[in-house]
Structure formats: C-alpha cells, structure tokens
Scaffold this active site. Structure first.
Site, short mmCIF file in Angstrom:
data_model
loop_
_atom_site.label_atom_id
_atom_site.label_comp_id
_atom_site.label_asym_id
_atom_site.label_seq_id
_atom_site.Cartn_x
_atom_site.Cartn_y
_atom_site.Cartn_z
N GLY A 46 0.82 -1.21 0.00
CA GLY A 46 0.00 0.00 0.00
C GLY A 46 0.85 1.25 0.00
N GLN A 51 2.98 9.88 1.16
CA GLN A 51 4.29 9.23 1.09
C GLN A 51 5.08 9.64 -0.15
OE1 GLN A 51 2.51 5.15 2.08
NE2 GLN A 51 4.58 5.01 2.86
N CYS A 88 6.60 -0.49 6.42
CA CYS A 88 6.11 0.70 5.72
C CYS A 88 7.21 1.17 4.77
CB CYS A 88 5.79 1.79 6.74
SG CYS A 88 5.23 3.34 6.00
N LEU A 89 6.81 1.55 3.57
CA LEU A 89 7.80 2.00 2.59
C LEU A 89 8.48 3.30 3.02
CD1 LEU A 89 5.90 1.13 -0.73
CD2 LEU A 89 7.76 -0.15 0.36
N HIS A 130 -3.61 0.70 7.96
CA HIS A 130 -2.27 1.28 7.92
C HIS A 130 -2.23 2.50 7.01
CE1 HIS A 130 2.31 0.82 7.57
NE2 HIS A 130 1.99 1.65 6.59
N GLU A 131 -2.78 2.35 5.82
CA GLU A 131 -2.76 3.47 4.85
C GLU A 131 -3.65 4.62 5.32
OE1 GLU A 131 -0.45 3.49 2.74
OE2 GLU A 131 -0.02 1.37 3.05
N HIS A 134 -1.96 6.96 7.61
CA HIS A 134 -1.04 7.92 6.96
C HIS A 134 -1.73 9.25 6.68
CE1 HIS A 134 2.78 5.93 6.18
NE2 HIS A 134 2.18 4.86 5.70
NI NI Z 1 3.09 3.00 5.43
#
Ligand code: NI
Length: 151
Positions: A46, A51, A88-89, A130-131, A134
């Site tokens: 995701g 991000q 997480c990226l 999770h997303e 953000h």
């Molecule tokens: Ni993330």
C-alpha cells in the site's frame, strides 16, 4: 507514468494531516498512476499520497483481492482483532507487530469521484488501516510493539 520518490520517516510532511481531494481530473489520475508504478517497483502492499509528498486524502492498496484506489476514504465500522507484522515504505528496514481490526467497512470515492463502499478482512483490512492512518500523520511505528530492525 513515473516512479515517484517515497519520503522517509523524519520528513515532517509524513506527520501532517492530508486534505480532502477535490480534483477528480487528470492531475489526480496521473498521481494515482504514478503511485501504482511506485508501489509495484517498491514491492509494497500500500501507498498513501502523503508518502510521495502530496498531502491529499488518497491511498492505494495491492493485495490478494486485487488493486484498489481509495479517495477521501472513511472507515465506517470495524470489528474483531488481529495481530500481525507490518512494515512501511517510509520506514525502511523495520518491522513491528500491530494490533488491527480483523474486519473494516470503508467508504470512499474512486478516481472519478464515484462513491463506493467495501468490506475487507484479514491482511486487506490491515493494509487499509495502515494506509488510512497515513492520512492523519500516523505511522505504524507509533502503534507497534517488538520493532525489529533488519538490514
Ligand atoms: Ni506506510
């Protein structure tokens, strides 16, 4: 289509609250297409617009159930509990255990502004939570236990 730079923890933008999406035109479509390319290249599950440095309320998820775009999402209900590992990226080389609902009902708009509602369970529900965090400047490391550093 293009690969965008994924900002990393420590960048203050990641802690900001994203704004409502009001543009359902070419610029938003381009951003979503770029986010998809970026997510595939990074081999993630995701990615939220913040991000890639864009403070707009949208994210994408790529899971077993398919590829989904959520614009102006709102989690309307949750049920159950699951524990599992997340990464997480924007937080490289770390993983941590996070408790999430096992099931979420989410409503959102698609890239054209059309409203939809869906129910997700298991890892799909985890990815959505999770997303969605953000969009409010929340990172999984704020909630995780047993953070593991890998190299
Ligand atoms: Ni993330």
């Amino acid at each position: 289509m293009a690969i965008r730079n994924i900002i990393q923890v420590g960048d203050p933008t990641l802690r900001k609250k994203s704004f409502e999406v009001t543009d359902f035109g070419e610029k938003t479509h381009q951003l979503l297409d770029d986010m998809k390319d970026t997510l595939i290249k990074a081999n993630g599950a995701g990615l939220a617009a913040v991000q890639v440095g864009v403070l707009r309320r949208m994210f994408i998820v790529m899971v077993e159930e398919g590829y989904f775009e959520f614009v102006n999402p709102e989690i309307v209900s949750t049920s159950g509990k699951q524990n599992g590992q997340e990464g997480c990226l924007s937080v490289q080389n770390k993983f941590g255990d996070v408790e999430r609902p096992d099931k979420v009902v989410i409503k959102a708009q698609d890239r054209f502004g059309k409203p939809f509602k869906l129910t997700a369970t298991g890892f799909f529900a985890r990815a959505i939570c999770h997303e969605n965090d953000h969009l409010d400047g929340i990172l999984y490391i704020d909630k995780a236990t047993n953070i593991e550093v890998v190299n």
